[in-house]
Enzyme design. Structure first.
Site, PDB file in Angstrom:
ATOM      1  N   GLU A 139     105.991 116.927  83.161  1.00 34.34           N
ATOM      2  CA  GLU A 139     104.825 116.215  82.623  1.00 34.34           C
ATOM      3  C   GLU A 139     104.580 114.910  83.386  1.00 34.34           C
ATOM      4  OE1 GLU A 139     102.992 117.889  80.859  1.00 34.34           O
ATOM      5  OE2 GLU A 139     104.450 119.419  80.292  1.00 34.34           O
ATOM      6  N   HIS A 142     102.576 115.535  86.322  1.00 33.99           N
ATOM      7  CA  HIS A 142     101.149 115.695  86.002  1.00 33.99           C
ATOM      8  C   HIS A 142     100.427 114.350  86.075  1.00 33.99           C
ATOM      9  CE1 HIS A 142     100.226 119.780  84.856  1.00 33.99           C
ATOM     10  NE2 HIS A 142     101.245 119.864  84.027  1.00 33.99           N
TER      11      HIS A 142
HETATM   12 ZN    ZN Z   1     102.154 121.551  83.261  1.00 35.96          ZN
END
Ligand code: ZN
Length: 186
Positions: A139, A142
Site C-alpha cells: 500500500e 501505491h
Molecule cells: Zn494494490
C-alpha cells in the site's frame, strides 16, 4: 455505507505521488470510512487513497479476516513513511484490487518499521512483520505511484502484457465497482 469506484491499472492517478495532509477534516473522515467500506466490499485487506481517486497520503488496512491475524485491529496510516526495512527479504504472492485476477510472487523486506499519523494526527510508530509488513509495503508503494507489477522480473512482465491490457481496456468482469475507462486518464 458508500462504495467508491476503484481505479484500475492504466488510470493515471495510480502513477502519481499522493500528498501529505496536515489535518483530518470532515471530508477526510468520510473518505477513510468509505475506503474501509470499499475495501471490505471488494474482499481486500488494504487500500490506498489513490485507488479510490484521492491524492491524499492515506492507507487503510484490515488483515483481521485472515487466519492467524484475527487479533490485529484495522489500521489507518496517514502520511506514512517506512523508516526501517530488514535486510532479510521474503517472497510472497500478492494481488491488488487495481489489478484484478492477477497474482504474482514479489520479494520484499520481511520486517519494517513505519512512522505515520493516526486519525488524531498524532505521530505513531509500528513494527510489522509477516502479512502486515507485506500489505503495508504494497500500500505504501501505491502512495508513491508504484504497483506490484513493477517489481517482478522482465519475463513475468512479458507474460502479463495481454492480461494487463484487458484490465486497462475494461475487457474483464470485476465483482466490485471500478472506474470507467476514461475517468482518470489524465
Ligand atoms: Zn494494490
Amino acid at each position: 455505507m458508500a462504495l467508491l469506484p476503484i481505479t484500475l491499472i492504466g488510470d493515471k492517478i495510480l502513477r502519481r505521488k499522493t500528498k501529505k495532509i496536515t489535518d483530518v477534516d470532515i471530508e477526510t473522515v468520510e473518505l477513510i470510512k468509505n475506503m474501509f467500506d470499499t475495501m471490505r466490499n471488494a474482499n481486500g485487506i488494504g487500500l490506498a487513497a489513490n485507488q479510490v481517486g484521492s491524492d491524499k497520503s492515506i492507507i487503510v488496512i484490515d488483515v483481521s479476516v485472515v487466519e492467524e491475524y484475527e487479533n490485529i485491529k484495522p489500521i489507518v496510516f496517514i502520511n506514512p513513511e517506512i523508516i526501517y526495512r530488514s535486510e532479510e527479504k521474503i517472497i510472497m504472492e500478492e494481488g491488488c484490487l487495481s489489478i484484478p485476477d492477477i497474482r504474482c510472487e514479489v520479494e520484499r523486506p520481511k520486517e519494517i518499521v513505519i512512522k505515520f499519523n493516526d486519525t488524531q494526527m498524532k505521530e505513531q510508530k509500528l513494527e510489522a512483520s509477516g502479512l502486515l509488513a507485506r500489505v503495508t509495503q504494497h500500500e505504501f508503494d501505491h502512495l508513491n505511484g508504484v504497483l506490484f507489477t513493477d517489481l517482478i522480473d522482465q519475463l513475468e512482465k512479458k507474460k502479463l502484457r495481454k492480461p494487463l491490457n484487458r484490465i486497462r481496456t475494461r475487457k474483464l468482469e470485476v465483482t466490485y465497482p471500478v472506474t470507467e475507462d476514461s475517468e482518470y486518464r489524465l
